[in-house]
Design a protein around this motif. Structure first.
Motif, PDB file in Angstrom:
ATOM      1  N   HIS A 108     -21.391  71.943  41.365  1.00  8.22           N
ATOM      2  CA  HIS A 108     -22.050  70.481  41.170  1.00  8.22           C
ATOM      3  C   HIS A 108     -23.194  70.523  42.704  1.00  8.22           C
ATOM      4  O   HIS A 108     -22.983  70.212  43.997  1.00  8.22           O
ATOM      5  N   CYS A 110     -25.515  66.663  43.321  1.00  5.43           N
ATOM      6  CA  CYS A 110     -25.579  64.774  43.422  1.00  5.43           C
ATOM      7  C   CYS A 110     -26.197  64.760  44.129  1.00  5.43           C
ATOM      8  O   CYS A 110     -26.398  64.641  45.456  1.00  5.43           O
ATOM      9  N   ASP A 143     -17.965  69.170  33.076  1.00  5.44           N
ATOM     10  CA  ASP A 143     -19.341  69.463  32.731  1.00  5.44           C
ATOM     11  C   ASP A 143     -19.559  67.849  31.376  1.00  5.44           C
ATOM     12  O   ASP A 143     -20.666  68.835  30.552  1.00  5.44           O
ATOM     13  N   CYS A 160     -22.773  70.048  29.841  1.00  2.77           N
ATOM     14  CA  CYS A 160     -23.945  70.982  30.713  1.00  2.77           C
ATOM     15  C   CYS A 160     -23.125  72.414  30.401  1.00  2.77           C
ATOM     16  O   CYS A 160     -22.490  72.305  31.051  1.00  2.77           O
ATOM     17  N   GLU A 162     -25.105  74.527  32.440  1.00  3.48           N
ATOM     18  CA  GLU A 162     -25.407  75.356  33.829  1.00  3.48           C
ATOM     19  C   GLU A 162     -24.315  76.140  34.454  1.00  3.48           C
ATOM     20  O   GLU A 162     -23.403  74.933  34.395  1.00  3.48           O
ATOM     21  N   LYS A 165     -24.161  72.694  37.875  1.00  8.75           N
ATOM     22  CA  LYS A 165     -24.775  71.013  37.585  1.00  8.75           C
ATOM     23  C   LYS A 165     -25.286  69.627  38.703  1.00  8.75           C
ATOM     24  O   LYS A 165     -24.416  69.975  39.362  1.00  8.75           O
TER      25      LYS A 165
END
Length: 334
Positions: A108, A110, A143, A160, A162, A165
């Motif tokens: 991830h 962010c 997710d 998600c 992917e 993320k």
């Protein structure tokens, strides 16, 4: 060949999977202090489970690294310092994040849903060929995320699939991580990729303001088109000074030229959630409500009793603002 297995519970299995989660939080700062929304992003990252790493990129950001090391929830800090990171240009930071992702394989990535995060992470997502998720307000699982749509009138749960993320975090939806008692004891210096050289940061001109920052103030006083002119915003400045409050504005007031656009509260402005929000002369358009309806207590002052703002207000005063606001300011002197 038969392999024996141990029975486990869903909670135990989730714990095992979370050990394979790793999240990179891209820190927003000015080389001296950490921007508050990064603390909210760290809280969101902590809810994913697994290790939380914070990337601090700048020109001379030792003070920021020290601040991040004390933040609860951060296990590791990556530091990148180069003149090309001046101004936090997304064109320069993107290659750094891509290189960091290649090295550490984060699941991830962010940042806060500020101008910084909104500029940077969609570019990173495009380079990684994944779909970003913007402005999340809740994390249901590693997710699955919740975000607001239709100016906050509906919530959308997004799953998600992917491999990486990438998402931005609405700061008002997550508590700020504590700035004391952190466990990040060391910082690793990462190698900076060659400068992209497609853009150059020249300067920034900041307006000096003794009032609290709009996005972090506990009290916000906002004015709308009902104030009729920029000069009349002095009524709100006087009231705000008595309450140690920040001053905001609706889009209508900004578009009319009453105040600069950095004061705009709303879907296309700043998202705020103070303890007290006072809306003066604001009708309550959907765009504005999306930016302030998470406030703990909302007070509306408007001479139109049918104004939509009263539908979300906890306290409503139907009155002429040009009489009510000076009386409130005077009452605070006592």
């Amino acid at each position: 060949m038969n392999r024996a297995f141990n029975r486990t519970s869903l909670k135990q299995l989730t714990g095992v999977l979370q050990r394979f989660q790793s999240t990179l939080v891209v820190a927003e700062h000015n080389n001296d202090t950490l921007t508050p929304i990064t603390l909210n992003a760290i809280t969101a990252a902590s809810k994913l489970g697994g290790e939380v790493t914070c990337l601090v990129a700048g020109t001379n950001c030792a003070q920021v690294v020290e601040q991040v090391s004390k933040v609860q929830g951060v296990q590791k800090i990556l530091v990148a310092q180069h003149d090309s990171y001046k101004g936090s240009l997304p064109e320069e930071l993107t290659p750094l994040i891509l290189q960091t992702q290649k090295q550490f394989n984060f699941t991830h990535i962010c940042a806060g849903a500020s101008a910084f995060g909104k500029n940077l992470l969609p570019r990173v997502a495009a380079k990684l060929d994944v779909a970003p998720i913007s402005d999340i307000i809740e994390i249901k699982s590693p997710d699955t995320f919740v975000r607001a749509i239709y100016a906050g009138n509906a919530l959308c749960t997004v799953k998600c699939n992917e491999s990486i993320k990438i998402f931005t975090v609405r700061g008002t939806s997550f508590e700020a991580a504590s700035t004391e008692g952190g466990s990040a004891t060391s910082a690793d210096v990462v190698t900076c990729p060659p400068p992209a050289g497609v853009s150059e940061w020249l300067e920034q001109c900041l307006t000096k303001n003794d009032r609290p920052d709009l996005t972090s103030a506990k009290v916000v006083v906002s004015g709308g088109r009902g104030l009729k002119s920029g000069d009349n915003f002095q009524l709100l400045y006087d009231l705000a000074d008595k309450m140690n409050a920040a001053v905001g504005a609706s889009r209508a007031a900004v578009d009319a030229g009453y105040v600069p656009n950095d004061m705009q509260v709303g879907q296309t402005g700043k998202i705020v959630a103070p303890e007290l929000y006072i809306a003066v002369g604001i009708s309550g358009a959907i765009q504005h409500l999306a930016g302030m309806k998470d406030s703990k207590t909302i007070v509306a002052i408007n001479k139109d009793p049918e104004a939509p703002i009263f539908q979300v207000a906890d306290l409503g005063l139907v009155a002429d603002l040009f009489k009510a606001v000076p009386e409130m300011t005077k009452a605070l002197d006592k």
